[in-house]
Design a protein around this motif. Structure first.
Motif, PDB file in Angstrom:
ATOM      1  N   PRO A  41      -0.517  -2.634   0.878  1.00  0.00           N
ATOM      2  CA  PRO A  41       0.098  -3.945   0.649  1.00  0.00           C
ATOM      3  C   PRO A  41       1.552  -3.943   1.117  1.00  0.00           C
ATOM      4  CG  PRO A  41      -1.086  -3.191  -1.307  1.00  0.00           C
ATOM      5  CD  PRO A  41      -1.043  -2.031  -0.359  1.00  0.00           C
ATOM      6  N   SER A  42       2.006  -5.065   1.600  1.00  0.00           N
ATOM      7  CA  SER A  42       3.369  -5.177   2.107  1.00  0.00           C
ATOM      8  C   SER A  42       4.350  -5.221   0.939  1.00  0.00           C
ATOM      9  CB  SER A  42       3.515  -6.436   2.966  1.00  0.00           C
ATOM     10  OG  SER A  42       4.870  -6.666   3.296  1.00  0.00           O
ATOM     11  N   LEU A  43       5.256  -4.258   0.892  1.00  0.00           N
ATOM     12  CA  LEU A  43       6.260  -4.244  -0.173  1.00  0.00           C
ATOM     13  C   LEU A  43       7.164  -5.465  -0.076  1.00  0.00           C
ATOM     14  CD1 LEU A  43       7.588  -2.761  -2.534  1.00  0.00           C
ATOM     15  CD2 LEU A  43       9.002  -1.543  -0.879  1.00  0.00           C
ATOM     16  N   ARG A  44       7.458  -5.902   1.132  1.00  0.00           N
ATOM     17  CA  ARG A  44       8.318  -7.074   1.298  1.00  0.00           C
ATOM     18  C   ARG A  44       7.687  -8.320   0.682  1.00  0.00           C
ATOM     19  NH1 ARG A  44       8.797 -11.342   4.763  1.00  0.00           N
ATOM     20  NH2 ARG A  44       6.974 -10.649   5.929  1.00  0.00           N
ATOM     21  N   LEU A  45       6.392  -8.515   0.915  1.00  0.00           N
ATOM     22  CA  LEU A  45       5.720  -9.690   0.368  1.00  0.00           C
ATOM     23  C   LEU A  45       5.564  -9.583  -1.145  1.00  0.00           C
ATOM     24  CD1 LEU A  45       2.957 -10.302   3.076  1.00  0.00           C
ATOM     25  CD2 LEU A  45       5.182 -11.428   2.828  1.00  0.00           C
ATOM     26  N   LEU A  46       5.267  -8.394  -1.639  1.00  0.00           N
ATOM     27  CA  LEU A  46       5.120  -8.234  -3.086  1.00  0.00           C
ATOM     28  C   LEU A  46       6.443  -8.475  -3.801  1.00  0.00           C
ATOM     29  CD1 LEU A  46       2.828  -5.073  -3.315  1.00  0.00           C
ATOM     30  CD2 LEU A  46       2.162  -7.458  -3.576  1.00  0.00           C
ATOM     31  N   ASP A  63       7.696  -4.454   6.731  1.00  0.00           N
ATOM     32  CA  ASP A  63       7.465  -4.278   5.298  1.00  0.00           C
ATOM     33  C   ASP A  63       8.752  -4.042   4.512  1.00  0.00           C
ATOM     34  OD1 ASP A  63       4.791  -4.577   5.705  1.00  0.00           O
ATOM     35  OD2 ASP A  63       4.308  -2.444   5.640  1.00  0.00           O
ATOM     36  N   TRP A  64       9.886  -4.006   5.184  1.00  0.00           N
ATOM     37  CA  TRP A  64      11.138  -3.688   4.491  1.00  0.00           C
ATOM     38  C   TRP A  64      11.641  -4.918   3.715  1.00  0.00           C
ATOM     39  CZ3 TRP A  64      13.758   0.534   3.256  1.00  0.00           C
ATOM     40  CH2 TRP A  64      15.072   0.403   2.805  1.00  0.00           C
ATOM     41  N   PRO A  65      11.869  -4.796   2.400  1.00  0.00           N
ATOM     42  CA  PRO A  65      12.388  -5.932   1.620  1.00  0.00           C
ATOM     43  C   PRO A  65      13.860  -6.169   1.960  1.00  0.00           C
ATOM     44  CG  PRO A  65      11.304  -4.283   0.215  1.00  0.00           C
ATOM     45  CD  PRO A  65      11.545  -3.646   1.540  1.00  0.00           C
ATOM     46  N   SER A  66      14.156  -7.308   2.545  1.00  0.00           N
ATOM     47  CA  SER A  66      15.523  -7.569   2.999  1.00  0.00           C
ATOM     48  C   SER A  66      16.507  -7.701   1.840  1.00  0.00           C
ATOM     49  CB  SER A  66      15.546  -8.834   3.853  1.00  0.00           C
ATOM     50  OG  SER A  66      15.063  -9.951   3.113  1.00  0.00           O
ATOM     51  N   GLN A  67      16.017  -7.988   0.616  1.00  0.00           N
ATOM     52  CA  GLN A  67      16.942  -8.128  -0.499  1.00  0.00           C
ATOM     53  C   GLN A  67      17.610  -6.806  -0.857  1.00  0.00           C
ATOM     54  OE1 GLN A  67      13.683  -8.769  -0.496  1.00  0.00           O
ATOM     55  NE2 GLN A  67      12.744  -8.504  -2.504  1.00  0.00           N
ATOM     56  N   LEU A  68      17.048  -5.683  -0.414  1.00  0.00           N
ATOM     57  CA  LEU A  68      17.700  -4.401  -0.649  1.00  0.00           C
ATOM     58  C   LEU A  68      19.011  -4.289   0.124  1.00  0.00           C
ATOM     59  CD1 LEU A  68      14.687  -1.903  -0.568  1.00  0.00           C
ATOM     60  CD2 LEU A  68      15.901  -2.769  -2.558  1.00  0.00           C
ATOM     61  N   LEU A 120      -1.604  11.342   2.562  1.00  0.00           N
ATOM     62  CA  LEU A 120      -1.735  10.833   1.192  1.00  0.00           C
ATOM     63  C   LEU A 120      -2.068   9.346   1.154  1.00  0.00           C
ATOM     64  CD1 LEU A 120       1.266  12.650  -0.549  1.00  0.00           C
ATOM     65  CD2 LEU A 120      -1.175  13.147  -0.824  1.00  0.00           C
ATOM     66  N   GLY A 121      -2.187   8.724   2.307  1.00  0.00           N
ATOM     67  CA  GLY A 121      -2.475   7.300   2.352  1.00  0.00           C
ATOM     68  C   GLY A 121      -1.254   6.428   2.203  1.00  0.00           C
ATOM     69  N   GLY A 122      -0.067   6.993   2.388  1.00  0.00           N
ATOM     70  CA  GLY A 122       1.163   6.228   2.248  1.00  0.00           C
ATOM     71  C   GLY A 122       1.898   6.123   3.570  1.00  0.00           C
ATOM     72  N   LYS A 123       3.175   5.751   3.481  1.00  0.00           N
ATOM     73  CA  LYS A 123       3.997   5.630   4.681  1.00  0.00           C
ATOM     74  C   LYS A 123       5.467   5.637   4.287  1.00  0.00           C
ATOM     75  CE  LYS A 123       3.510   0.578   4.701  1.00  0.00           C
ATOM     76  NZ  LYS A 123       3.084  -0.594   5.495  1.00  0.00           N
ATOM     77  N   PHE A 124       6.295   5.757   5.288  1.00  0.00           N
ATOM     78  CA  PHE A 124       7.739   5.752   5.115  1.00  0.00           C
ATOM     79  C   PHE A 124       8.291   4.551   5.863  1.00  0.00           C
ATOM     80  CE2 PHE A 124      11.987   7.282   6.667  1.00  0.00           C
ATOM     81  CZ  PHE A 124      12.616   7.263   5.430  1.00  0.00           C
ATOM     82  N   ILE A 125       8.885   3.607   5.132  1.00  0.00           N
ATOM     83  CA  ILE A 125       9.404   2.392   5.770  1.00  0.00           C
ATOM     84  C   ILE A 125      10.922   2.460   5.810  1.00  0.00           C
ATOM     85  CG2 ILE A 125       7.432   1.006   5.040  1.00  0.00           C
ATOM     86  CD1 ILE A 125       9.213  -0.252   2.905  1.00  0.00           C
ATOM     87  N   ILE A 126      11.495   1.835   6.838  1.00  0.00           N
ATOM     88  CA  ILE A 126      12.936   1.858   7.060  1.00  0.00           C
ATOM     89  C   ILE A 126      13.404   0.441   7.352  1.00  0.00           C
ATOM     90  CG2 ILE A 126      12.877   4.231   7.918  1.00  0.00           C
ATOM     91  CD1 ILE A 126      13.050   3.135  10.754  1.00  0.00           C
ATOM     92  N   PRO A 127      14.715   0.184   7.249  1.00  0.00           N
ATOM     93  CA  PRO A 127      15.227  -1.141   7.614  1.00  0.00           C
ATOM     94  C   PRO A 127      14.820  -1.515   9.030  1.00  0.00           C
ATOM     95  CG  PRO A 127      16.921   0.118   6.482  1.00  0.00           C
ATOM     96  CD  PRO A 127      15.772   1.061   6.706  1.00  0.00           C
TER      97      PRO A 127
END
Length: 462
Positions: free
Chosen positions: A198-203, A171-176, A160-167
């Motif tokens: 796009p990087s979720l962490r940067l966004l 790309d993992w947002p550390s604020q979570l 689908l053009g996506g991915k699964f990110i983990i801690p």
């Protein structure tokens, strides 16, 4: 290593074989057995004579040195074989389909055992004392683990053009991590097509959430759209939940100015809910990002919407509530933002509107800051001195520049056509006649008054 097939257990997680000599391995040895199983899987992949489809048994007798293999020529690059997912990613993908989001008990178990050890414990039916969970839950998880293959989910999200990110991912947002034991075990992401998402962490570093009532008024819809567009034009990423009402207006406002927007869903990223927003969700998937804690194909529930709100609050730097009734679900996002020390803001509405009563209560209690524009939101959550909102002032009239004595003389001149003599004007302005005459001539040169005989009157504007 025997390749696992659908229904035989999660890939990458060791399953004891009663026919083998080591079938009596204990749960405490699951981490080591998992590492050995993954090592064996990687080794067998590089020693396999021919590729096979996922989920089918492989022949491991032929090696690269076999003369029957066709070697690539110098100008033909060998076909790239995708690396198998690491066991932690597979285990976390399994958990997203196995548990409900935000389960603090699961988070504490992961801290003690590690995610691979926890899932292995579910599969092997470990004791409740070891996992820190009830026996009924462990039994239910054990049965459910045998009914799906997390590796299939990872393959589907890649198609689908996506991915699964983990801690631990870049790309993992550390604020979570501020959510503690309730933080997501992983996030499924689907976004704009291209060589790299796009990087979720940067966004998330420069993002703001806009939430509110689903049954919003025309005023709330207008304000949410205006905030979305103004914030996007100032370089902010607009985050919301793709629901009806305020969420929809906020997303559309950002998209209208070609801004970036993120929709955090209460379902899998391949599920369009609500159905009426199917076109909007597809558009966000093409021009922005779709994010979810739930695995592909999982449907939303009332409870999952509430749990989704904690991710919206933790992911962003601040939350703006546009319209919310006293029992609105949007207020749960605001409360989560307050608990996480994020900025909480509210847009005032009509005092007689029930849909704004919840926002007004937040502002009145001091829990939220009143904002009326995207510039004011950016000033509150942006960098110090870098996102200042312009100061709002009323129109400046020519008489505002007059000195106080001159302004008093102008105020003393009557609005009648006859005007008044100097003596009367001096009395009203509390000045001497000489000072009054001086100021009258100054006002005459500025075009405020004119002389008619012995009287002075205001200049009539045509």
């Amino acid at each position: 290593m025997r390749h696992l097939i659908r229904g035989a257990g999660p890939p990458g997680i060791h399953r004891p074989n009663p026919d083998r000599a080591d079938a009596g391995v204990s749960v405490s040895d699951t981490a080591g057995s998992t590492s050995r199983a993954v090592h064996a899987a990687v080794t067998s992949r590089h020693c396999t004579a021919e590729p096979v489809a996922a989920g089918r048994a492989t022949r491991v007798g032929a090696v690269r040195g076999d003369h029957r293999l066709i070697r690539p020529t110098r100008w033909a690059a060998p076909a790239a074989t995708p690396d198998p997912p690491e066991p932690e990613r597979v285990a976390r993908a399994a958990l997203t389909r196995l548990i409900e989001p935000g389960d603090a008990a699961i988070g504490r178990a992961i801290q003690r055992l590690g995610v691979v050890g926890l899932v292995q414990g579910f599969y092997n039916g470990a004791s409740p004392g070891r996992l820190g969970l009830g026996a009924d839950r462990i039994t239910a998880y054990q049965e459910r683990l045998r009914k799906f293959n997390p590796a299939t989910d990872l393959e589907r999200i890649a198609k689908l053009g996506g991915k699964f990110i983990i801690p631990g991912d870049t790309d993992w947002p550390s604020q979570l991590d501020d959510l503690g034991d309730s933080r997501p075990v992983g996030l499924w992401i689907r976004g704009r097509p291209g060589p790299r998402l796009p990087s979720l962490r940067l966004l998330a570093l420069r993002s703001v959430a806009i939430v509110g009532s689903r049954a919003c008024t025309a005023y709330g819809r207008h304000i949410a759209g205006q905030l979305g567009s103004e914030l996007a034009e100032r370089g902010w990423v607009v985050v919301s939940g793709a629901a009806y009402g305020v969420d929809t207006a906020a997303h559309l406002g950002a998209l209208a100015v070609n801004g970036m927007t993120i929709a955090v869903l209460a379902s899998g990223v391949d599920i369009c809910y609500p159905r009426g927003n199917e076109a909007l969700i597809h558009r966000i998937g093409g021009d922005g990002l779709l994010v979810s804690e739930l695995a592909l194909g999982m449907n939303p529930t009332r409870f999952r919407f509430v749990l989704r709100n904690r991710v919206i609050a933790a992911l962003t730097r601040g939350t703006v509530v546009v319209e919310a009734a006293p029992r609105s679900g949007a207020l749960s996002t605001a409360r989560r933002a307050m608990d996480l020390n994020r900025h909480t803001m509210g847009v005032p509405g009509q005092v007689t509107s029930e849909l704004s009563a919840g926002v007004h209560a937040l502002i009145r209690s001091g829990a939220a800051t009143l904002v009326t524009s995207g510039a004011e939101v950016g000033e509150l959550i942006g960098s110090v001195g870098g996102d200042l909102a312009p100061e709002r002032v009323g129109p400046i009239l020519p008489r505002d520049a007059l000195a106080p004595p001159v302004a008093r003389v102008l105020e003393a001149v009557p609005a009648s056509a006859d005007g008044a003599p100097v003596q009367r004007l001096a009395q009203y302005a509390a000045l001497s006649p000489q000072e009054t005459v001086h100021h009258l001539h100054e006002l005459s040169s500025l075009g405020f008054v004119e002389r008619q005989g012995a009287h002075w009157r205001l200049v009539r504007r045509k």
